[in-house]
Design a protein around this motif. Structure first.
Motif, PDB file in Angstrom:
ATOM      1  N   SER A   1       2.488  -2.343  -8.761  1.00 14.16           N
ATOM      2  CA  SER A   1       1.741  -2.239  -7.506  1.00 14.16           C
ATOM      3  C   SER A   1       2.492  -2.853  -6.333  1.00 14.16           C
ATOM      4  N   VAL A   2       3.634  -3.479  -6.579  1.00 11.86           N
ATOM      5  CA  VAL A   2       4.371  -4.190  -5.529  1.00 11.86           C
ATOM      6  C   VAL A   2       4.861  -3.215  -4.465  1.00 11.86           C
ATOM      7  N   GLU A   3       4.566  -3.553  -3.209  1.00  7.88           N
ATOM      8  CA  GLU A   3       5.104  -2.838  -2.056  1.00  7.88           C
ATOM      9  C   GLU A   3       5.667  -3.861  -1.077  1.00  7.88           C
ATOM     10  N   LEU A   4       6.785  -3.533  -0.453  1.00  8.46           N
ATOM     11  CA  LEU A   4       7.493  -4.479   0.396  1.00  8.46           C
ATOM     12  C   LEU A   4       7.644  -3.922   1.804  1.00  8.46           C
ATOM     13  N   ALA A   5       7.261  -4.714   2.797  1.00  5.60           N
ATOM     14  CA  ALA A   5       7.410  -4.312   4.191  1.00  5.60           C
ATOM     15  C   ALA A   5       8.764  -4.759   4.714  1.00  5.60           C
TER      16      ALA A   5
ATOM     17  N   LYS B   1       8.285   1.035  -2.100  1.00  4.06           N
ATOM     18  CA  LYS B   1       7.619   0.914  -3.391  1.00  4.06           C
ATOM     19  C   LYS B   1       8.668   1.154  -4.486  1.00  4.06           C
ATOM     20  N   PRO B   2       9.452   0.107  -4.800  1.00  2.28           N
ATOM     21  CA  PRO B   2      10.589   0.306  -5.714  1.00  2.28           C
ATOM     22  C   PRO B   2      10.203   0.495  -7.172  1.00  2.28           C
ATOM     23  N   SER B   3       9.014  -0.001  -7.584  1.00  3.55           N
ATOM     24  CA  SER B   3       8.547   0.150  -8.977  1.00  3.55           C
ATOM     25  C   SER B   3       9.613  -0.315  -9.975  1.00  3.55           C
ATOM     26  N   ASN B   4      10.257  -1.413  -9.673  1.00  2.00           N
ATOM     27  CA  ASN B   4      11.320  -1.929 -10.539  1.00  2.00           C
ATOM     28  C   ASN B   4      10.948  -3.225 -11.244  1.00  2.00           C
ATOM     29  N   SER B   5       9.670  -3.656 -11.104  1.00  2.00           N
ATOM     30  CA  SER B   5       9.233  -4.897 -11.733  1.00  2.00           C
ATOM     31  C   SER B   5       8.034  -4.618 -12.631  1.00  2.00           C
ATOM     32  N   PRO B   6       7.649  -5.553 -13.493  1.00  2.00           N
ATOM     33  CA  PRO B   6       6.500  -5.326 -14.385  1.00  2.00           C
ATOM     34  C   PRO B   6       5.215  -4.985 -13.642  1.00  2.00           C
ATOM     35  N   ASP B   7       5.047  -5.498 -12.415  1.00  2.00           N
ATOM     36  CA  ASP B   7       3.882  -5.167 -11.602  1.00  2.00           C
ATOM     37  C   ASP B   7       4.243  -3.990 -10.703  1.00  2.00           C
TER      38      ASP B   7
ATOM     39  N   GLU C   1       9.630  -9.023   4.345  1.00  2.00           N
ATOM     40  CA  GLU C   1       8.471  -9.860   4.016  1.00  2.00           C
ATOM     41  C   GLU C   1       8.220  -9.734   2.519  1.00  2.00           C
ATOM     42  N   MET C   2       8.200 -10.876   1.837  1.00  4.51           N
ATOM     43  CA  MET C   2       8.047 -10.867   0.395  1.00  4.51           C
ATOM     44  C   MET C   2       6.672 -10.337  -0.009  1.00  4.51           C
ATOM     45  N   ARG C   3       6.572  -9.910  -1.237  1.00  3.00           N
ATOM     46  CA  ARG C   3       5.333  -9.326  -1.749  1.00  3.00           C
ATOM     47  C   ARG C   3       4.125 -10.225  -1.439  1.00  3.00           C
ATOM     48  N   GLY C   4       3.114  -9.628  -0.816  1.00  3.35           N
ATOM     49  CA  GLY C   4       1.897 -10.363  -0.485  1.00  3.35           C
ATOM     50  C   GLY C   4       1.959 -11.156   0.798  1.00  3.35           C
ATOM     51  N   HIS C   5       3.015 -10.993   1.593  1.00  2.86           N
ATOM     52  CA  HIS C   5       3.157 -11.733   2.840  1.00  2.86           C
ATOM     53  C   HIS C   5       3.260 -10.766   4.020  1.00  2.86           C
ATOM     54  N   GLY C   6       2.657 -11.147   5.133  1.00  2.00           N
ATOM     55  CA  GLY C   6       2.757 -10.334   6.335  1.00  2.00           C
ATOM     56  C   GLY C   6       2.253  -8.931   6.130  1.00  2.00           C
ATOM     57  N   LEU C   7       3.097  -7.949   6.387  1.00  2.00           N
ATOM     58  CA  LEU C   7       2.726  -6.545   6.254  1.00  2.00           C
ATOM     59  C   LEU C   7       2.883  -6.023   4.828  1.00  2.00           C
ATOM     60  N   SER C   8       3.400  -6.846   3.927  1.00  2.00           N
ATOM     61  CA  SER C   8       3.496  -6.463   2.508  1.00  2.00           C
ATOM     62  C   SER C   8       2.159  -6.755   1.834  1.00  2.00           C
ATOM     63  N   PRO C   9       1.473  -5.752   1.299  1.00  2.00           N
ATOM     64  CA  PRO C   9       0.158  -5.988   0.695  1.00  2.00           C
ATOM     65  C   PRO C   9       0.263  -6.856  -0.549  1.00  2.00           C
ATOM     66  N   ARG C  10      -0.828  -7.510  -0.875  1.00  2.00           N
ATOM     67  CA  ARG C  10      -0.864  -8.321  -2.086  1.00  2.00           C
ATOM     68  C   ARG C  10      -0.844  -7.420  -3.318  1.00  2.00           C
TER      69      ARG C  10
END
Length: 335
Positions: free
Chosen positions: A37-41, A29-35, A94-103
């Motif tokens: 909520s982004v989490e990356l698997a 959860k890098p919290s480095n973008s305007p959104d 896995e990019m944001r919203g793909h696979g194990l990365s939640p939307r």
């Protein structure tokens, strides 16, 4: 989130043995973008009996409509397990919203620019923190385009990249109808009420893609479109300033991203060490490989995976392929 990093919150979601392999799944959860909520698997593969004795890190980026299973099947078959068994420290993103990365909250507006500007640098920082080494990067299709965008936009630093291998990745194929402004405007209008494009419905893969990605592609291929973030950051031009070892792989049977386009992307890099490989019968391979088959097929397992390993170890191709691979023209200024 429990933190196993001093960079940003990271959770270890699972740590399992998969036959002879170990599989650790992290969520960043890098919290480095305007959104925010982004989490990356990020899935890490290694040999089960090697403990903390890891090899050189390699990060794998799947293409559109895909996820980690492109590189790593449930039966532990794929380029990922192959490289892990060869002694590499394999990380599958896995990019944001793909696979194990939640939307994320603004999922429908996700773009390659988001992946390149925010997500890949965060992944690079975490892998470097965990391994103490600059990783090699391998991208397929859109994954390779994302890597090219991150390098051309100078979001990934060159000391974060030991080398780059781009499989079936190109941006130069022309879609002539989109060069007609009313057609592009009409396409944008038709997409206005759409949130996602279904990969399963189109039989393109298991994942959906956000409509933001499609709108971005329309802009790239429009009448005055360029590969980048509009006028403020021309990734295509920026690639000429990139000097990391690059391997580009095309395939004679790839109708989606033709080999000439993959070669043209390579030519735009300013790297002193550039290699191009075309997978086809004319080049001595058993088949004219297709877009997916270049990495996911029995012939790929026997012919392409060993070449990939050779590149990662030597930043060159086997001697029999080197003469042809070195014949890359001077950098071109045209996209």
């Amino acid at each position: 989130m429990q933190s196993s990093s001093e960079l940003f919150p990271v959770a270890l979601m699972s740590a399992e043995f998969r036959g002879d392999l170990s599989e650790d799944v992290y969520r960043l959860k890098p919290s480095n973008s305007p959104d925010f909520s982004v989490e990356l698997a990020l899935t890490r593969l290694g040999m089960a009996n090697h403990g903390e004795d890891r090899g050189v890190p390699v990060i794998l980026i799947p293409g559109s409509f895909s996820n980690r299973r492109f590189w790593y099947s449930p039966k532990c078959i794929g380029l990922g397990p192959y490289l892990a068994r060869a002694g590499f420290d394999v990380w599958i993103a896995e990019m944001r919203g793909h696979g194990l990365s939640p939307r994320n909250l603004d999922y429908r507006n996700n773009t390659v620019a988001d992946y390149a500007r925010y997500d890949l640098p965060a992944i690079a920082a975490f892998v470097r923190e965990q391994t103490g080494q600059a990783p090699h990067w391998i991208g397929h299709s859109l994954g390779g385009i994302t890597l090219a965008g991150a390098l051309g936009g100078h979001y990934l630093r060159e000391d974060d990249v030991a080398s780059v291998a781009l499989f079936g990745s190109q941006i130069s194929r022309v879609y002539w109808p989109l060069k007609v402004p009313p057609v592009e405007w009409g396409a944008r209008l038709l997409l206005k009420g759409v949130s996602v494009i279904s990969g399963s419905r189109l039989k393109r893969g298991p994942e959906d893609e956000p409509i933001g990605l499609i709108r971005e592609s329309l802009r790239w291929h429009g009448l005055f479109g360029r590969f980048g973030e509009g006028k403020k950051n021309d990734w295509w031009k920026g690639l000429a300033e990139v000097n990391v070892p690059v391997l580009a792989v095309g395939a004679d049977g790839d109708l989606q991203d033709p080999a000439w386009g993959c070669r043209k992307l390579l030519e735009q890099f300013g790297s002193e060490r550039r290699r191009f490989l075309c997978l086809g019968k004319k080049q001595g391979f058993s088949d004219d490989f297709g877009h997916v088959e270049m990495l996911v097929s029995k012939p790929a397992q026997e012919e392409v995976w060993p070449l990939t390993e050779h590149w990662l170890r030597h930043l060159s191709l086997p001697a029999a392929l080197e003469p042809a691979a070195q014949t890359v023209p001077d950098v071109s200024s045209a996209q």
